[in-house]
Each structure stands twice: as structure tokens, then as C-alpha cells.
Design an enzyme around this catalytic site. Structure first.
Site, PDB file in Angstrom:
ATOM      1  N   GLU A 307      13.072 -38.303 -25.044  1.00 14.11           N
ATOM      2  CA  GLU A 307      14.414 -37.728 -24.954  1.00 14.11           C
ATOM      3  C   GLU A 307      15.470 -38.678 -25.515  1.00 14.11           C
ATOM      4  O   GLU A 307      16.519 -38.901 -24.909  1.00 14.11           O
ATOM      5  CB  GLU A 307      14.733 -37.355 -23.501  1.00 14.11           C
ATOM      6  CG  GLU A 307      13.761 -36.328 -22.932  1.00 14.11           C
ATOM      7  CD  GLU A 307      14.100 -35.854 -21.521  1.00 14.11           C
ATOM      8  OE1 GLU A 307      14.735 -36.602 -20.768  1.00 14.11           O
ATOM      9  OE2 GLU A 307      13.730 -34.714 -21.200  1.00 14.11           O
ATOM     10  N   ASP A 381       7.843 -30.690 -16.254  1.00 17.35           N
ATOM     11  CA  ASP A 381       8.990 -31.421 -15.737  1.00 17.35           C
ATOM     12  C   ASP A 381       9.458 -30.916 -14.377  1.00 17.35           C
ATOM     13  O   ASP A 381      10.483 -30.227 -14.305  1.00 17.35           O
ATOM     14  CB  ASP A 381      10.147 -31.321 -16.748  1.00 17.35           C
ATOM     15  CG  ASP A 381      11.271 -32.274 -16.419  1.00 17.35           C
ATOM     16  OD1 ASP A 381      11.091 -33.098 -15.519  1.00 17.35           O
ATOM     17  OD2 ASP A 381      12.333 -32.183 -17.054  1.00 17.35           O
ATOM     18  N   GLU A 409      16.445 -30.781  -8.964  1.00 12.19           N
ATOM     19  CA  GLU A 409      16.953 -30.401 -10.282  1.00 12.19           C
ATOM     20  C   GLU A 409      16.598 -28.959 -10.634  1.00 12.19           C
ATOM     21  O   GLU A 409      17.419 -28.232 -11.174  1.00 12.19           O
ATOM     22  CB  GLU A 409      16.378 -31.355 -11.339  1.00 12.19           C
ATOM     23  CG  GLU A 409      16.758 -30.986 -12.754  1.00 12.19           C
ATOM     24  CD  GLU A 409      16.183 -31.950 -13.796  1.00 12.19           C
ATOM     25  OE1 GLU A 409      15.536 -32.949 -13.423  1.00 12.19           O
ATOM     26  OE2 GLU A 409      16.401 -31.697 -14.998  1.00 12.19           O
TER      27      GLU A 409
HETATM   28  O1  GCW Z   1      13.806 -33.620 -16.164  1.00 10.69           O
HETATM   29  C1  GCW Z   1      14.386 -34.297 -17.172  1.00 10.69           C
HETATM   30  C2  GCW Z   1      15.794 -34.365 -16.712  1.00 10.69           C
HETATM   31  C3  GCW Z   1      16.518 -35.557 -17.255  1.00 10.69           C
HETATM   32  C4  GCW Z   1      15.699 -36.798 -16.918  1.00 10.69           C
HETATM   33  C5  GCW Z   1      14.323 -36.657 -17.570  1.00 10.69           C
HETATM   34  C6  GCW Z   1      13.406 -37.811 -17.223  1.00 10.69           C
HETATM   35  C7  GCW Z   1      16.481 -38.987 -16.435  1.00 10.69           C
HETATM   36  O2  GCW Z   1      16.437 -33.179 -17.062  1.00 10.69           O
HETATM   37  O3  GCW Z   1      17.779 -35.593 -16.645  1.00 10.69           O
HETATM   38  O4  GCW Z   1      16.324 -37.957 -17.363  1.00 10.69           O
HETATM   39  O5  GCW Z   1      13.702 -35.510 -17.105  1.00 10.69           O
HETATM   40  O6  GCW Z   1      12.650 -37.673 -16.277  1.00 10.69           O
HETATM   41  O7  GCW Z   1      13.435 -38.813 -17.896  1.00 10.69           O
END
Ligand code: GCW
Length: 715
Positions: A307, A381, A409
């Protein structure tokens, strides 16, 4: 008296609010007088006083905890003493003169510094309860355990308890930024007041440490994995050191998230190539500097090449090269590297669910001994439900850590009541079959299956500056459950819920039973109204708030919803069998085979692994379309049931707790119906079938839901 009037009177009389209303600040460590008179009398008879042996900062914490705990719970002053007599509690280390000669059975010998025992025995002809450990921290854990026995109204007549942690590193990961925004945090700001540190020590740092120690958490990663290099500058290291000083007596080590490009950003180097000697030296110096300030520093967590974060691959190096460079720097001081396996790249055209495995599996055996690879529970995720991550079991040479998300989340933020104990339990109990039947995820991450020295669990924290720490009172239960399962991954979610309810809400069976039922059902409810049957990643863009299965055409397709549900006129679901992405081949047999056929694949994962026609016949006899509708509707209805259950508790529990949860449940009912309506209407555009008879029709058209916009939703 109504709640508002009570609050008003309390304010006028400046009575501490906690005396009449519970704002949640004290978490599960309330120590209010025992309400059950029978138990209270039993305890008063059995506890005449207590004695704490030894001296150290942790012993001071123990003294305070026993003083407050015993006096509070027994509702009378329980004296501390330097000598003991009949019916005393004695807390001391096993090597103390008083305890070292008593003949305790063999199982109490040779325990490590975090292990402890609690035993009812006789000492110099007096009946005593001994809480003991080889180490201060084990002793503290034992004391918290003993107080929990009282808090949950269990008998103390014949105690015979030995405990040792199942997992070595039991950590919280704070996704907290230095300007105090907590990424994916829904309980206010970050609890770390970086600006005022190191000089101003907020009282809640101590509360935080106590709460964590009470459930055995022994480490905290202070800053976001999307790390700011500034955390490693002297200015911030001094602040981190101040927190480490506070946490030390509670057995909590400080760890930091390290930004891989720090040598460039704060070190003046041109590169951060892990094979470059000047870069390696920079990290060695940095680590030395950290240990000079924080002698028991735990180590680094790293999110690399994921990311948009920098990493070793920017220089054509592997994740192992990156992790090993840091591990070498930390090694002389006993520190560890927790290298995250949450990597995926939209430029690679492989199913996102497969990418972490593809990347990491070949690196098994290449990591230094003090590296743990930190793996999220599922391959995408933190969705409401995912199958376990295929990396579990696939890297026998490497200690794999579990990463759970405590903050919600994808599960309704801090507005929805979702007890995650059942989610954690489901994952930990899952059998990977990596070494045949019984190779559960729990045994992999606790190190027992592959005989690993290091083992670990990380939970992405849900704490914030909200008065009750977690936004939703029931968010506390997730923090609690996480800690308990890190201590013992074999515990049941139900028994943890029981403990938590007793300590947080009430010890009355007519409260415990309905609340426990609600908690145990709550996660399944949420799966049903959000992502039933294996659906995933269909929430709002970017902030992840609310339903948005229509998200498409974004700059990366693995952040869209259509990438995951693949709904069309022919059906719905992601084909991860051989005819599709073949992600199933990453699992061991017989899992891979079982999941490969829609007939044998558990229905809760069916659309995760299969693309099926709308008319596919489900086990219930309904078609897939009907079943999908049925699940969405049952999910939304079940939240109404939770509301009803809660309503019946009025008058039986604290009014402020009652009111707080009631308000949130009303929002949850609304949002569950919103999820249901939006998803059913959207998928209906593909199925072209009516919503089954007897189910109430959504009152708004799909466009209404698609046009909703939440510019400032927390994220
Ligand atoms: O789930 C995603 C989240 C991000 C997070 C990423 C991760 C900290 O939307 O906010 O970043 O995973 O776990 O690195």
C-alpha cells in the site's frame, strides 16, 4: 430517578460520577463492592488480610492493586501486613524465604517469570492463599487473576491454579499517528499525547498499563505501521522512552513501527538498500541509540512494500533481506523484528488473496532467528469473515505471528455491537492440516507445532481518548478477549464473554445469560447483514463505512467491490478453484479438496471460493438468490432482537451503561437495515429476481443508497 437528573445532581454535589453511574472508564477493573451477600460473606471470612513479599516497582503496583481490589470488593479496609495469620493472602516470589521451603507439589516448580500459581495451602498451621511466581510480572498476573476470581464470584476455598502464557509476545499494535489521529480508530484521538510527552504523563497511561497487564498483554507498538520516520528521531524516542518507563513495572515492553526509508528521511542517506553497508550501519547506530534510552526495547514492526510503503523491493531485494538487516541490528540487544506479510500489489494481476503466500512462502528458512512474520488472520483484510490465511502452516521454518484487528474497521466501527471473541476463536481453532489433523492455527502461532522459540500475537488496538476507551462499551470486550486469547489461544469465546460480563456489567444470571447470548451471536449477525455466504470487501470506498457493493472503476481494482463479488447475470462469487484464480491450491489437503467443490465447501465460505449461479441449490433448499436475501434479512432482524434483549435489562444494570448501549443498538438496527437494503437491491440488478415472499421490501430505491456520501466518516 431518571438518568439525566442523576447526572445533574451528581454534578451539583460533585459526587464522583462513578459512584452512581458507570461511564466505562474503569474497564473490567472496577472493584465495586460484591453485590452477592453470600459471596461477600464467604470472602470476608476467608480474607482477613494480605501480605506482599519483596520490593520492586512491580511489587508496588501489586500492593496498590491488592489494596484497592480487596478493600473495594469486600467493601471494608483489608489491612496490608508484614506478618501473616490465618486466612491471609500471600503474594510473593517463589525464592522468597517464606515460600521457598514450603512443600508445594511438583507442578509449581521451575515456572518461568511470567507463569504463576495460586494455591490454597497451610503455612505454619495457618490456612493461606499463596500467589506466587518466579518473576515480578508473573506475580502481578497472578494477583490480577486472584482478583478476577473475586470479581466473578468464584469460590476461593480450594484454589489450585497454574497458568503460563501460550504465546510469548502478546502485543497491541496502535495504528496511531504522531499528530494523534488513530488510523481506523473510532474512539476519539490517539491516547498518546505526543506533544506533551515526555514531561506530562497523563494518568490514563497507567490505566492503560494496568488494563493490559490484567489480561497478560506484554508489549505495545506505539505508532502506526504506516510509519512516520520521525518516530525514530531523538525528539520522539525520548517520548517513547517516557512511556516505556511507565509501562515497565506492568511487564509491557515498547516496540516501534519503523519506516523502511528512515535512513533517507531522517538519516541523510541517499538510499535505504538493506544490502548497503552504510544503511546497515545507520540502523545499527539507531538501534544502539534506542537501547540507550529504552534498555528493554522490544523491537520493530515493519510494513514494507505494501500500500505504497517503502521497502527492500525498491532496491530489488527481498522481504528477508529487509527483515534480516534490522534483525542483525537488534540481535545484540535481544530485540525482534515483526515483518508484516500484508503485501499485495495491484500491478500484479494475481488474485490479491494469493499474493502474500506467493511472496513469502519461498522465503521460508531465509529469515534470521529473531524475525517473526506477522500474518493477518485471513488472506484479504480483516473482513467480517474470512477463511484462515493459507500462510499458516506453510512456513514451518519461520515463526508466524497472528495479526487480529480489534478495532472494527470492517465491522461497524465503534457503533455496532460485535463480539470478536468468536471470530478469533474460529480462526485459532481452524485446522490447517499442515502436519496432518490437529495442526490448528493456534498451535502454529503459539509455536508448539513447529517447536519455535518465538511466538506472537498482535491485535490492532481499538483504544482512544473516548471516556470509555473504545467508543462502544462492548468494544472493551474485544480488547479483553484478544488479550485472554493471546494468553491462552485454547480458551473459549463463551467463557471469556462470561468473565467480561461479570466484571463489566453484572454478576446476576438474569443479566449474564441474555448478554452472553447476544455477544455470542453478534458476529454471525453482522456477517449476515454485511457479507453473508463468503462475500467480502463490499463496503464504502476509502472510509469503509456502510455498504457499497457497487464500487468500481477506481485507480486500483483490488480496492473496488466488484473485484471481490464478481456479480453478473450468471451468478455471484469469486472463483478461487482451479478454473479460477486457484487460490485454493495454497491450502493443504484435505481442506483444498473439501473447499474445491461447492457441495462440500462450508456455506459460510461458498462465495469466497466459488462463482455460482443465482439458481444454485443451497443446503436449505433455497436458491442462492433466496438464501442471500434470507441471510441479509435474518441478519438485520437479529439486531432488532439484540435491541429487545437489551431493553429488558433496564433497571437490572447501571443506567449509564444501559443508555449508552441502547443508543448504539438503535443505530446498529438502522445500519443493519441499510446494509441489507443496499446489498439486496444492488445484487437484484444482476439476479433479476424478486425479493422472496414475506420479506419486507426496501423503502428506498437503490439510487438512494448509491448516492449517500459521508465525506468526514472516520478512517
Ligand atoms: O486494512 C487496511 C487498512 C489500512 C491499514 C492496512 C494495513 C494501516 O484499511 O488502514 O493500514 O490495512 O494493515 O496495513
Amino acid at each position: 430517578m431518571n438518568l439525566k437528573i442523576k447526572l445533574f445532581i451528581a454534578l451539583i454535589l460533585t459526587i464522583p460520577l462513578s459512584a452512581i453511574c458507570d461511564d466505562g472508564y474503569r474497564l473490567w477493573l472496577k472493584y465495586d463492592p460484591i453485590s452477592d451477600n453470600l459471596m461477600l460473606n464467604e470472602y470476608r471470612k476467608s480474607i482477613k488480610g494480605y501480605m506482599v513479599l519483596g520490593e520492586s516497582p512491580t511489587i508496588d503496583v501489586i500492593k496498590a492493586e491488592l489494596q484497592n481490589g480487596l478493600s473495594g470488593l469486600l467493601d471494608r479496609q483489608i489491612p496490608a501486613s508484614n506478618t501473616f495469620s490465618d486466612h491471609f493472602i500471600i503474594a510473593g516470589k517463589t525464592d522468597h524465604d517464606l515460600l521457598k521451603n514450603i512443600s508445594l507439589s511438583k507442578k509449581y516448580k521451575n515456572i518461568s517469570s511470567e507463569d504463576y500459581f495460586i494455591v490454597t495451602t497451610e503455612l505454619e498451621n495457618k490456612k493461606v492463599t499463596i500467589i506466587s511466581s518466579n518473576g515480578d510480572i508473573g506475580l502481578l498476573y497472578g494477583v490480577f487473576h486472584f482478583l478476577k476470581i473475586l470479581q466473578t464470584h468464584q469460590s476461593i476455598e480450594n484454589l489450585d491454579i497454574v497458568e503460563s502464557p501460550g504465546v510469548k509476545l502478546r502485543l497491541l499494535n496502535h495504528w496511531d499517528n504522531l499528530q494523534r489521529r488513530a488510523e481506523r480508530g473510532y474512539a476519539g484521538c490517539s491516547i498518546w499525547d505526543w506533544h506533551k510527552l515526555p514531561d506530562y504523563i497523563h494518568p490514563y497511561y497507567y490505566q492503560y498499563a494496568r488494563a493490559n497487564a490484567s489480561i497478560g498483554i506484554n508489549g505495545t507498538v506505539l505508532n502506526n505501521v504506516n510509519a512516520d520516520a520521525l518516530i525514530l528521531t531523538p525528539l520522539y524516542l525520548e517520548k517513547a522512552a517516557a512511556l516505556a518507563d511507565i509501562f515497565r513495572p506492568y511487564g509491557i515492553k515498547v516496540y516501534l513501527s519503523a519506516r523502511f526509508s528512515s535512513p533517507i528521511e531522517i538519516g541523510g542517506l541517499k538510499i535505504s538498500d538493506p544490502l548497503d553497508a552504510s544503511v546497515q550501519q545507520w540502523w545499527k547506530n539507531k538501534v544502539e541509540e534506542i537501547y540507550a534510552l529504552i534498555p528493554d526495547f522490544g523491537g520493530f514492526v515493519v510494513k514494507a512494500n505494501s500500500e505504497g510503503q517503502p521497502g527492500p523491493q525498491n532496491y530489488g531485494r527481498s522481504h528477508a533481506d529487509g527483515a534480516n538487516m534490522l534483525a542483525d541490528a537488534l540481535k545484540p540487544f535481544g530485540g525482534v523484528v515483526m515483518w508484516r506479510a500484508f503485501v499485495y500489489d495491484h500491478n500484479i494481476k494475481e488474485d490479491r488473496a494469493k499474493q502474500a503466500y506467493t511472496e513469502f512462502k519461498p522465503l521460508d528458512g531465509e529469515f534470521r532467528e529473531n524475525v517473526l512474520v506477522q500474518v493477518k488472520n485471513g488472506p484479504i483484510d480483516f473482513q467480517p469473515r474470512e477463511p484462515f490465511h493459507p500462510l499458516f502452516g506453510a512456513m514451518p521454518e519461520t515463526p508466524l505471528m497472528m495479526e487480529f484487528q480489534i478495532t472494527q474497521e470492517y465491522l461497524g466501527f465503534s457503533t455496532h455491537l460485535v463480539y470478536l471473541g468468536t471470530l478469533y476463536e474460529e480462526v485459532l481453532d481452524a485446522d490447517t492440516y499442515s502436519r496432518g489433523k490437529g495442526s490448528t492455527v493456534a498451535k502454529i502461532i503459539d509455536g508448539s507445532l513447529e517447536n519455535k522459540e518465538f511466538s506472537g500475537m498482535a491485535g490492532v488496538a481499538n483504544t482512544g481518548t473516548d471516556r470509555n476507551w473504545t467508543g462502544h462499551l462492548f468494544g472493551q470486550s474485544n480488547w479483553y478477549a484478544y488479550g485472554r486469547l493471546a494468553w491462552n489461544p485454547e480458551l473459549s469465546a463463551a467463557s471469556i464473554a462470561d468473565e467480561w460480563i461479570r466484571m463489566t456489567i453484572s454478576n446476576q444470571p438474569d443479566v449474564i445469560n441474555p448478554v452472553k447470548k447476544m455477544m455470542m451471536q453478534s458476529r454471525e449477525n453482522t456477517v449476515n447483514y454485511m457479507t453473508p455466504l463468503g462475500l467480502h470487501h463490499i463496503m464504502g470506498w476509502d472510509h469503509h463505512y456502510g455498504p457499497a457493493p457497487w464500487i468500481k472503476d477506481k485507480f486500483r481494482d483490488d480496492w473496488t467491490s466488484v473485484y471481490y463479488h464478481k456479480a453478473g447475470q450468471d451468478g455471484i462469487g469469486f472463483d478461487r478453484t482451479k478454473s479460477g484464480s486457484d487460490a485454493l491450491s495454497q491450502y493443504f489437503e484435505p481442506i483444498a479438496r473439501k473447499f474445491a467443490s461447492p457441495e462440500t465447501c462450508p456455506e459460510e465460505y461458498i462465495l469466497w471460493f466459488h462463482h455460482l449461479s443465482w439458481d444454485y441449490k443451497m443446503k436449505s433448499g433455497r436458491t442462492l438468490w433466496e438464501e442471500l436475501c434470507h441471510r441479509y434479512y435474518t441478519g438485520a432482524e437479529s439486531v432488532k432482537d439484540m435491541l429487545k434483549t437489551w431493553h429488558e435489562l433496564q433497571g437490572k444494570i447501571d443506567p449509564e451503561i444501559f443508555d449508552h448501549v441502547m443508543q448504539l443498538l438503535k443505530i446498529q438496527v438502522k445500519e443493519a437495515v441499510w446494509w441489507r437494503n443496499a446489498c439486496v437491491l444492488y445484487f437484484q440488478t444482476f439476479s433479476q429476481k424478486p425479493i422472496p415472499e414475506g420479506l419486507e421490501k426496501p423503502d428506498k430505491p437503490l439510487e438512494y443508497y448509491m448516492n449517500l456520501d459521508f465525506p468526514y466518516a472516520p478512517k
